[in-house]
Design an enzyme around this catalytic site. Structure first.
Site, PDB file in Angstrom:
ATOM      1  N   LYS A  44     102.688   5.988  83.233  1.00  0.00           N
ATOM      2  CA  LYS A  44     102.241   5.686  81.849  1.00  0.00           C
ATOM      3  C   LYS A  44     103.675   5.154  81.083  1.00  0.00           C
ATOM      4  O   LYS A  44     103.814   4.236  80.315  1.00  0.00           O
ATOM      5  CB  LYS A  44     101.433   6.815  81.247  1.00  0.00           C
ATOM      6  CG  LYS A  44     100.540   7.506  81.854  1.00  0.00           C
ATOM      7  CD  LYS A  44      99.968   8.571  80.920  1.00  0.00           C
ATOM      8  CE  LYS A  44      99.089   9.419  81.841  1.00  0.00           C
ATOM      9  NZ  LYS A  44      97.989   9.034  82.610  1.00  0.00           N
ATOM     10  N   HIS A 102      95.998  11.773  94.657  1.00  0.00           N
ATOM     11  CA  HIS A 102      96.944  11.417  93.872  1.00  0.00           C
ATOM     12  C   HIS A 102      98.443  11.805  94.427  1.00  0.00           C
ATOM     13  O   HIS A 102      98.883  12.814  94.737  1.00  0.00           O
ATOM     14  CB  HIS A 102      96.714  12.248  92.555  1.00  0.00           C
ATOM     15  CG  HIS A 102      97.476  11.924  91.310  1.00  0.00           C
ATOM     16  ND1 HIS A 102      97.194  10.904  90.747  1.00  0.00           N
ATOM     17  CD2 HIS A 102      98.396  12.650  90.722  1.00  0.00           C
ATOM     18  CE1 HIS A 102      98.068  10.757  89.694  1.00  0.00           C
ATOM     19  NE2 HIS A 102      98.680  11.909  89.712  1.00  0.00           N
ATOM     20  N   TRP A 117      89.720  11.038  89.053  1.00  0.00           N
ATOM     21  CA  TRP A 117      90.127  11.245  87.755  1.00  0.00           C
ATOM     22  C   TRP A 117      91.200  10.323  87.245  1.00  0.00           C
ATOM     23  O   TRP A 117      90.876  10.187  85.984  1.00  0.00           O
ATOM     24  CB  TRP A 117      90.880  12.581  87.935  1.00  0.00           C
ATOM     25  CG  TRP A 117      91.218  13.396  86.591  1.00  0.00           C
ATOM     26  CD1 TRP A 117      92.529  13.674  86.069  1.00  0.00           C
ATOM     27  CD2 TRP A 117      90.259  13.959  85.695  1.00  0.00           C
ATOM     28  NE1 TRP A 117      92.355  14.416  84.746  1.00  0.00           N
ATOM     29  CE2 TRP A 117      90.972  14.442  84.684  1.00  0.00           C
ATOM     30  CE3 TRP A 117      89.071  14.085  85.925  1.00  0.00           C
ATOM     31  CZ2 TRP A 117      90.442  15.129  83.673  1.00  0.00           C
ATOM     32  CZ3 TRP A 117      88.403  14.576  84.670  1.00  0.00           C
ATOM     33  CH2 TRP A 117      88.979  15.175  83.731  1.00  0.00           C
ATOM     34  N   SER A 143     101.704   8.688  88.015  1.00  0.00           N
ATOM     35  CA  SER A 143     100.967   9.660  87.053  1.00  0.00           C
ATOM     36  C   SER A 143     101.416   9.459  85.543  1.00  0.00           C
ATOM     37  O   SER A 143     101.610   8.286  85.176  1.00  0.00           O
ATOM     38  CB  SER A 143     101.202  10.897  87.561  1.00  0.00           C
ATOM     39  OG  SER A 143     100.207  11.881  86.979  1.00  0.00           O
TER      40      SER A 143
END
Length: 421
Positions: free
Chosen positions: A265, A402, A352, A261
């Site tokens: 990044k 997720h 998403w 998540s």
């Protein structure tokens, strides 16, 4: 009340809408994505073609600067003096499977900052330095294992009042809370070490968190290009790598940057800037990670900057309603990992994060891997669920929501066995 509304938004928009229904006004229909044009990896800002490895090194430096100025913010170049202190060693952890170390990284010139507390598990059966997965955790080192003697973190924690967090402080109920995301026994049995630290040690994850983190002493808050929290977390991963390079039990040339998540990044940005990382794994990193920004699908640049205004450089917000004007896109970020191995993972219940956008981000790195005589994904076809693909670049779209699962780790261990060992 402001803090409550912020965290309500965070929970809503980081929950990833497991039922496949996004918030009103956001697109989950592939037919409505529209037409977009990606920046050309092989053409520099002066319009010159990238044809050789030397050309690419120049282009690479150019892209790093563009991402720093427009997305993540400029990582300060200051040399920071560190002190490493081993606080605990257990030579028979996990019922004798592992050697467990706890090490604190202190910032000598900034004694007011809390240390980064690292938790390391080493395979006890290994007779040589172990390759290591390095990733930050979301809730403190005490939450990644059920071992009861790990100190409970006293740092600020996400959440309000519940069994695991009370007034933004961890409780005993938080122990082992995310242990299933960190299958330590599986990892050490395969001959790998695991190193992790709480991302809040580097910067607490709320808009004013910078005031007690590394960004309070490094950077320039008056500049639109000042680094954001994602940049700070990535920087922290490199400081942990600084320690790992001093530990004779670690194979410092085989350190794999991994993250899920928002930390996915950071893991990519860390690997892009710091070529000491042998490989990068981004698990459902979504917008601002592996997913193409120009695709109108799932989370958008505007939404992520609105929900999490502290994650990126302020200049990134100027592209909220004009994403097509961004001078970069995420395929270029991941190309900065080349020629090192890269793994991008999605989940079919995590729309998403835009699974197809993550796949395409990985796919479009191919020209740079080819420049090094390597095959990236090696296919242009979006794979079926639970069908991993790729060569030096890998990708899978897992069944589920997720999360990080044993299925994901099984792929990452196989990836490391084949490409990083």
């Amino acid at each position: 009340m402001t803090r409550f509304l912020f965290w309500a938004t965070l929970i809503l928009f980081s929950g990833q809408f497991a039922n496949g229904q996004g918030p009103e006004g956001y697109n989950y229909d592939e037919a409505k994505v529209g037409i977009y044009t990606l920046p050309d990896l092989l053409v520099n800002t002066k319009g010159k073609a990238v044809k050789t490895k030397v050309d690419w090194r120049n282009r690479r430096a150019e892209l790093l600067k563009l991402f720093a100025e427009n997305v993540y913010g400029e990582t300060p170049a200051n040399s920071v003096k560190l002190r490493f202190q081993t606080t605990s060693v257990d030579k028979s952890a996990l019922n004798g499977l592992a050697i467990r170390k706890q090490v604190s990284i202190f910032f000598v010139d900034y004694p007011q900052l809390p240390p980064i507390d690292i938790l390391i598990y080493l395979p006890k059966a290994s007779s040589k330095p172990a390759p290591v997965f390095l990733g930050l955790n979301f809730c403190g080192n005490h939450c990644v294992t059920t071992e009861a003697d790990i100190p409970l973190s006293a740092r600020w924690m996400m959440g309000g009042n519940n069994d695991a967090v009370n007034k933004n402080k961890a409780t005993e109920k938080a122990r082992g809370m995310q242990a299933r995301r960190w299958p330590i026994e599986m990892i050490v049995k395969r001959g790998y070490a695991l190193a992790t630290a709480y991302y809040g040690d580097i910067e607490p994850d709320f808009p004013q968190g910078w005031q007690s983190g590394i960004r309070s002493v490094l950077g320039d808050t008056t500049k639109a290009t000042n680094w954001g929290a994602v940049g700070a977390w990535a920087w922290g991963m490199s400081r942990i790598l600084d320690y790992l390079q001093t530990d004779p039990a670690i194979d410092a040339k085989r350190v794999i940057s991994i993250g899920h998540s928002r930390i996915g990044k950071a893991a990519i940005w860390a690997g892009a800037q710091d070529e000491r990382f042998a490989a990068v794994i981004a698990n459902e990193s979504g917008e601002g990670g592996a997913a193409l920004a120009r695709r109108w699908y799932g989370e958008t640049v505007e939404r992520i900057n609105t929900s999490f205004p502290h994650w990126f450089a302020d200049r990134y917000k100027t592209f909220n309603k004009r994403v097509a004007d961004l001078p970069v896109d995420q395929h270029e970020l991941m190309a900065l990992i080349a020629p090192r191995p890269l793994y991008v993972a999605s989940a079919d219940g995590d729309q998403w994060s835009d699974p197809k956008g993550e796949f395409l981000g990985a796919l479009h790195t191919e020209p740079i891997y080819r420049l090094y005589g390597k095959t990236g994904l090696g296919t242009t076809t979006f794979p079926a669920v639970d069908q991993p693909i790729g060569k030096t670049v890998r990708y899978h779209n897992r069944t589920g929501i997720h999360d990080v699962t044993d299925y994901d780790w099984e792929q990452y261990l196989r990836f490391a066995d084949e490409l990083v060992r």
